[in-house]
Design a protein around this motif. Structure first.
Motif, mmCIF file in Angstrom:
data_model
loop_
_atom_site.group_PDB
_atom_site.id
_atom_site.type_symbol
_atom_site.label_atom_id
_atom_site.label_comp_id
_atom_site.label_asym_id
_atom_site.label_seq_id
_atom_site.Cartn_x
_atom_site.Cartn_y
_atom_site.Cartn_z
ATOM 1 N N LEU A 13 0.925 -1.178 0.017
ATOM 2 C CA LEU A 13 -0.134 -0.003 0.078
ATOM 3 C C LEU A 13 0.819 1.268 0.079
ATOM 4 O O LEU A 13 0.689 2.379 -0.737
ATOM 5 C CB LEU A 13 -0.863 -0.136 1.136
ATOM 6 N N LEU A 14 1.958 1.229 0.969
ATOM 7 C CA LEU A 14 2.811 2.488 0.955
ATOM 8 C C LEU A 14 3.664 2.386 -0.452
ATOM 9 O O LEU A 14 4.033 3.720 -0.745
ATOM 10 C CB LEU A 14 3.603 2.349 2.242
ATOM 11 N N ARG A 157 -3.273 2.819 7.393
ATOM 12 C CA ARG A 157 -3.792 3.911 6.700
ATOM 13 C C ARG A 157 -2.585 5.099 6.879
ATOM 14 O O ARG A 157 -2.271 5.549 8.119
ATOM 15 C CB ARG A 157 -5.099 4.573 7.334
ATOM 16 N N PRO A 158 -1.806 5.121 5.843
ATOM 17 C CA PRO A 158 -0.733 6.053 5.938
ATOM 18 C C PRO A 158 -0.840 7.420 6.576
ATOM 19 O O PRO A 158 -1.964 8.197 5.949
ATOM 20 C CB PRO A 158 -0.109 6.008 4.406
ATOM 21 N N LEU A 163 3.311 9.904 4.773
ATOM 22 C CA LEU A 163 3.334 10.407 3.307
ATOM 23 C C LEU A 163 4.362 11.303 3.175
ATOM 24 O O LEU A 163 5.234 11.246 1.998
ATOM 25 C CB LEU A 163 2.133 10.885 3.102
ATOM 26 N N ARG A 164 4.832 12.403 4.139
ATOM 27 C CA ARG A 164 5.819 13.364 3.830
ATOM 28 C C ARG A 164 7.188 12.689 3.538
ATOM 29 O O ARG A 164 7.839 13.043 2.972
ATOM 30 C CB ARG A 164 5.702 14.132 5.023
ATOM 31 N N LYS A 165 7.285 11.430 4.543
ATOM 32 C CA LYS A 165 8.579 10.873 4.761
ATOM 33 C C LYS A 165 8.684 10.140 3.235
ATOM 34 O O LYS A 165 9.783 10.089 2.712
ATOM 35 C CB LYS A 165 8.807 9.847 5.893
ATOM 36 N N THR A 166 7.514 9.356 2.882
ATOM 37 C CA THR A 166 7.622 8.529 1.663
ATOM 38 C C THR A 166 8.028 9.710 0.600
ATOM 39 O O THR A 166 8.839 9.155 -0.223
ATOM 40 C CB THR A 166 6.307 7.971 1.548
ATOM 41 N N TYR A 167 7.358 10.626 0.405
ATOM 42 C CA TYR A 167 7.662 11.693 -0.730
ATOM 43 C C TYR A 167 9.128 12.014 -0.710
ATOM 44 O O TYR A 167 9.724 12.453 -1.724
ATOM 45 C CB TYR A 167 6.625 12.845 -0.638
ATOM 46 N N LYS A 168 9.491 12.651 0.403
ATOM 47 C CA LYS A 168 10.875 12.978 0.725
ATOM 48 C C LYS A 168 11.953 12.189 0.042
ATOM 49 O O LYS A 168 12.595 12.360 -0.675
ATOM 50 C CB LYS A 168 11.182 13.346 2.260
ATOM 51 N N ILE A 169 11.802 10.631 0.563
ATOM 52 C CA ILE A 169 12.711 9.815 0.185
ATOM 53 C C ILE A 169 12.631 9.344 -1.235
ATOM 54 O O ILE A 169 13.582 9.261 -2.094
ATOM 55 C CB ILE A 169 12.839 8.611 1.142
ATOM 56 N N ALA A 170 11.264 8.992 -1.862
ATOM 57 C CA ALA A 170 11.110 8.741 -3.000
ATOM 58 C C ALA A 170 11.551 9.735 -4.030
ATOM 59 O O ALA A 170 12.108 9.609 -5.155
ATOM 60 C CB ALA A 170 9.537 8.483 -3.325
#
Length: 256
Positions: A13-14, A157-158, A163-170
């Protein structure tokens, strides 16, 4: 995108959220999904055929080779890795076992990875670190790690923070892949590269695929196109010389 879990759960999901973000950043990005659970890959038998004769001698090469080819053809690889007791799920561990020959004969020197893991509580970091260590051994130039504590086993549920962490690293992963920049390898990466090259530089009565592989890098302290500082180049040379000395009294054998 390689789903290393047995189903499409919290970590997948993430991973999909990361994919959506990357697709928003660049509409031209093309994604291919590989779900290891769909491969029906048998357990690695430990026959050592991949070490002795080459990876195509593996009895399961027909299943593994297409994934190897997809990695080769990709600009970057995203690994979705659920945390199983602080380590890789068995289905992914089995896949990496089939690729263990690359610790002797690395190949993905220009590849970069994004490793995503979620856990109900703790140890997602040790999971991403475990795979990062393996991929570095395969030759990967850089691995970005995204470990997240989901605090959920079945209904994640992210959060906005996740999500901020995900977007930063991605985002870092995307920019690095797009830049085409190659990073200087760490000292630990230079050890097997120069050691195996040295150990196979002398004639032996027990030749393996390693002996056919390493001559292509003769005189090189690391793969072509990957930058080395003068200090790292010197370190590689010293490791090579140590390997040459060891090769006089070391014979690597496998049960046939």
């Amino acid at each position: 995108m390689i789903n290393g879990g047995p189903h499409r759960g919290n970590t997948w999901l993430l991973t999909e959220r990361a994919r959506e973000y990357l697709a928003d950043l660049d509409k031209s990005v093309d994604f291919t999904e590989v779900h290891l659970s769909d491969m029906g890959l048998p357990f690695c038998t430990g026959c050592s055929g991949c070490f002795r004769l080459g990876h195509k001698a593996c009895p399961h090469n027909g299943a593994v080779q297409p994934v190897m080819d997809l990695i080769e053809q990709s600009d970057g690889v995203i690994f979705s890795v659920p945390c199983f007791q602080g380590h890789l799920p068995g289905i992914l561990k089995n896949f990496t076992d089939h690729m263990a020959f690359m610790l002797h004969r690395p190949r993905y020197f220009t590849k970069k990875a994004l490793i995503i893991s979620t856990t109900g509580g703790v140890m997602a970091r040790s999971t991403t670190k475990a795979l990062s260590s393996t991929l570095t051994g395969w030759g990967f130039n850089r691995c970005y790690q995204l470990p997240v504590a989901a605090y959920s086993w079945n209904d994640y549920r992210p959060t906005e923070k996740d999500l901020r962490k995900t977007y930063k690293i991605a985002g870092k992963f995307y920019r690095d892949v797009g830049s085409g920049k190659m990073h200087v390898p760490k000292a630990g990466v230079l050890i097997p590269f120069n050691l195996f090259q040295a150990l196979t530089s002398v004639k032996t009565d027990y030749p393996t695929e390693d002996n056919d592989f390493w001559p292509r890098y003769r005189g090189m302290r690391y793969a072509p196109g990957i930058p080395l500082t003068p200090g790292k180049r010197l370190l590689g040379w010293l490791i090579y010389q140590m390997g040459r000395a060891l090769s006089k009294s070391t014979t690597v054998t496998y049960r046939k």
